[in-house]
Design a protein around this motif. Structure first.
Motif, PDB file in Angstrom:
ATOM      1  N   GLY A  18       0.816  -1.203   0.000  1.00 17.90           N
ATOM      2  CA  GLY A  18       0.000   0.000   0.000  1.00 17.90           C
ATOM      3  C   GLY A  18       0.848   1.251   0.000  1.00 17.90           C
ATOM      4  N   HIS A  19       0.221   2.392  -0.286  1.00 17.26           N
ATOM      5  CA  HIS A  19       0.950   3.654  -0.394  1.00 17.26           C
ATOM      6  C   HIS A  19       1.717   4.003   0.886  1.00 17.26           C
ATOM      7  N   THR A  20       1.113   3.813   2.024  1.00 21.30           N
ATOM      8  CA  THR A  20       1.774   4.161   3.287  1.00 21.30           C
ATOM      9  C   THR A  20       2.334   2.943   4.014  1.00 21.30           C
ATOM     10  N   ALA A  21       2.332   1.780   3.382  1.00 22.48           N
ATOM     11  CA  ALA A  21       2.875   0.565   3.997  1.00 22.48           C
ATOM     12  C   ALA A  21       4.381   0.689   4.174  1.00 22.48           C
ATOM     13  N   ASN A  22       4.926  -0.039   5.131  1.00 24.82           N
ATOM     14  CA  ASN A  22       6.380   0.033   5.381  1.00 24.82           C
ATOM     15  C   ASN A  22       7.115  -1.189   4.842  1.00 24.82           C
ATOM     16  N   ASP A  23       6.594  -1.791   3.770  1.00 22.11           N
ATOM     17  CA  ASP A  23       7.192  -2.989   3.184  1.00 22.11           C
ATOM     18  C   ASP A  23       7.655  -2.766   1.740  1.00 22.11           C
ATOM     19  N   GLY A  24       8.002  -1.546   1.394  1.00 21.03           N
ATOM     20  CA  GLY A  24       8.373  -1.226   0.016  1.00 21.03           C
ATOM     21  C   GLY A  24       9.686  -1.851  -0.417  1.00 21.03           C
ATOM     22  N   ALA A  25       9.705  -2.254  -1.683  1.00 20.70           N
ATOM     23  CA  ALA A  25      10.902  -2.768  -2.348  1.00 20.70           C
ATOM     24  C   ALA A  25      11.022  -2.033  -3.680  1.00 20.70           C
ATOM     25  N   LEU A  26      12.216  -2.016  -4.234  1.00 20.95           N
ATOM     26  CA  LEU A  26      12.444  -1.353  -5.517  1.00 20.95           C
ATOM     27  C   LEU A  26      12.541  -2.397  -6.614  1.00 20.95           C
ATOM     28  N   ARG A  27      11.646  -2.311  -7.574  1.00 18.64           N
ATOM     29  CA  ARG A  27      11.581  -3.241  -8.702  1.00 18.64           C
ATOM     30  C   ARG A  27      12.217  -2.575  -9.913  1.00 18.64           C
ATOM     31  N   VAL A  28      13.023  -3.339 -10.645  1.00 18.86           N
ATOM     32  CA  VAL A  28      13.578  -2.913 -11.923  1.00 18.86           C
ATOM     33  C   VAL A  28      12.938  -3.789 -12.985  1.00 18.86           C
ATOM     34  N   ILE A  29      12.296  -3.156 -13.972  1.00 22.50           N
ATOM     35  CA  ILE A  29      11.731  -3.909 -15.092  1.00 22.50           C
ATOM     36  C   ILE A  29      12.384  -3.416 -16.374  1.00 22.50           C
ATOM     37  N   THR A  30      12.374  -4.267 -17.396  1.00 24.65           N
ATOM     38  CA  THR A  30      13.063  -3.921 -18.631  1.00 24.65           C
ATOM     39  C   THR A  30      12.243  -4.340 -19.845  1.00 24.65           C
ATOM     40  N   SER A  31      12.478  -3.629 -20.947  1.00 17.11           N
ATOM     41  CA  SER A  31      11.772  -3.905 -22.193  1.00 17.11           C
ATOM     42  C   SER A  31      12.663  -3.541 -23.369  1.00 17.11           C
ATOM     43  N   ILE A  32      12.602  -4.344 -24.392  1.00 16.86           N
ATOM     44  CA  ILE A  32      13.313  -4.025 -25.633  1.00 16.86           C
ATOM     45  C   ILE A  32      12.507  -3.041 -26.461  1.00 16.86           C
ATOM     46  N   ASP A  33      11.172  -3.226 -26.474  1.00 16.47           N
ATOM     47  CA  ASP A  33      10.318  -2.473 -27.378  1.00 16.47           C
ATOM     48  C   ASP A  33       9.371  -1.477 -26.701  1.00 16.47           C
ATOM     49  N   GLY A  34       9.354  -1.435 -25.371  1.00 12.32           N
ATOM     50  CA  GLY A  34       8.436  -0.556 -24.667  1.00 12.32           C
ATOM     51  C   GLY A  34       7.019  -1.097 -24.579  1.00 12.32           C
ATOM     52  N   GLU A  35       6.788  -2.280 -25.091  1.00 11.84           N
ATOM     53  CA  GLU A  35       5.464  -2.916 -25.071  1.00 11.84           C
ATOM     54  C   GLU A  35       5.409  -4.066 -24.073  1.00 11.84           C
ATOM     55  N   SER A  36       6.379  -4.944 -24.154  1.00 12.64           N
ATOM     56  CA  SER A  36       6.445  -6.128 -23.293  1.00 12.64           C
ATOM     57  C   SER A  36       7.526  -5.910 -22.240  1.00 12.64           C
ATOM     58  N   TRP A  37       7.149  -6.047 -20.962  1.00 13.75           N
ATOM     59  CA  TRP A  37       8.061  -5.753 -19.855  1.00 13.75           C
ATOM     60  C   TRP A  37       8.299  -6.984 -19.006  1.00 13.75           C
ATOM     61  N   ASP A  38       9.544  -7.161 -18.546  1.00 13.79           N
ATOM     62  CA  ASP A  38       9.933  -8.275 -17.685  1.00 13.79           C
ATOM     63  C   ASP A  38      10.665  -7.752 -16.461  1.00 13.79           C
ATOM     64  N   SER A  39      10.536  -8.480 -15.363  1.00 12.68           N
ATOM     65  CA  SER A  39      11.277  -8.129 -14.161  1.00 12.68           C
ATOM     66  C   SER A  39      12.757  -8.402 -14.376  1.00 12.68           C
ATOM     67  N   ALA A  40      13.574  -7.435 -14.031  1.00 10.09           N
ATOM     68  CA  ALA A  40      15.026  -7.600 -14.106  1.00 10.09           C
ATOM     69  C   ALA A  40      15.620  -7.804 -12.719  1.00 10.09           C
ATOM     70  N   ALA A  41      15.033  -7.164 -11.696  1.00 14.55           N
ATOM     71  CA  ALA A  41      15.576  -7.267 -10.337  1.00 14.55           C
ATOM     72  C   ALA A  41      14.553  -6.748  -9.334  1.00 14.55           C
ATOM     73  N   LEU A  42      14.676  -7.227  -8.112  1.00 11.67           N
ATOM     74  CA  LEU A  42      13.904  -6.710  -6.982  1.00 11.67           C
ATOM     75  C   LEU A  42      14.882  -6.479  -5.844  1.00 11.67           C
ATOM     76  N   ILE A  43      14.933  -5.255  -5.375  1.00 13.32           N
ATOM     77  CA  ILE A  43      15.818  -4.899  -4.273  1.00 13.32           C
ATOM     78  C   ILE A  43      14.943  -4.640  -3.058  1.00 13.32           C
ATOM     79  N   SER A  44      15.200  -5.388  -1.991  1.00 16.19           N
ATOM     80  CA  SER A  44      14.376  -5.267  -0.791  1.00 16.19           C
ATOM     81  C   SER A  44      15.268  -5.197   0.439  1.00 16.19           C
ATOM     82  N   SER A  45      14.637  -4.889   1.564  1.00 17.85           N
ATOM     83  CA  SER A  45      15.366  -4.768   2.824  1.00 17.85           C
ATOM     84  C   SER A  45      14.502  -5.324   3.941  1.00 17.85           C
ATOM     85  N   ALA A  46      15.097  -6.116   4.807  1.00 12.66           N
ATOM     86  CA  ALA A  46      14.364  -6.696   5.931  1.00 12.66           C
ATOM     87  C   ALA A  46      14.091  -5.678   7.034  1.00 12.66           C
TER      88      ALA A  46
END
Length: 138
Positions: free
Chosen positions: A37-65
């Motif tokens: 949620g917007h004010t939740a304290n469980d945020g992680a940073l997602r990196v997604i990537t696309s060759i064409d700007g149409e189809s996107w895939d997860s490249a990485a998820l950076i999180s912290s305990a």
């Protein structure tokens, strides 16, 4: 200026927000915050990537305990690496409430360990490069 198209590119978490984009080595990279949620304290940073700007895939998820990660921003360093910046909001705020961070990658898939940048409790909003020097405002 005319808006031509709007397209949702990612919705894998309950809350996906605060995006930034870059074109790097022929691919698009988008970074965003994922959480329950917007004010939740469980945020992680997602990196997604696309060759064409149409189809996107997860490249990485950076999180912290022990912190909530927020405000992902991405840029290319003068050395040709990607630099992902964000802020960790500590769960235990007895010493500091937050710390600005950076991670580095040569390919957008594998990221370094976190590197503290700026003083503790200064929320660095964005980094931009000029003549080999990184500038930011907190």
């Amino acid at each position: 200026m005319k808006l031509v198209d709007v397209q949702k590119i990612w919705d894998k978490a309950e809350h996906n927000a605060f995006t930034d984009f870059i074109r790097f080595r022929g691919n698009w990279f988008c970074v965003l915050r994922e959480s329950s949620g917007h004010t939740a304290n469980d945020g992680a940073l997602r990196v997604i990537t696309s060759i064409d700007g149409e189809s996107w895939d997860s490249a990485a998820l950076i999180s912290s305990a022990d912190s909530d990660l927020r405000d992902a921003k991405i840029t290319e360093t003068p050395g040709g690496e990607l630099m992902l910046c964000g802020v960790e909001s500590f769960h235990d705020k007895s010493v500091h409430s937050h710390q600005s961070l950076a991670w580095f990658s040569n390919d957008g898939l594998t990221w370094s360990e976190k590197h503290p940048i700026a003083d503790p409790d200064f929320w660095l909003w964005r980094v931009t490069w000029h003549k080999g020097i990184a500038y930011g405002m907190a």
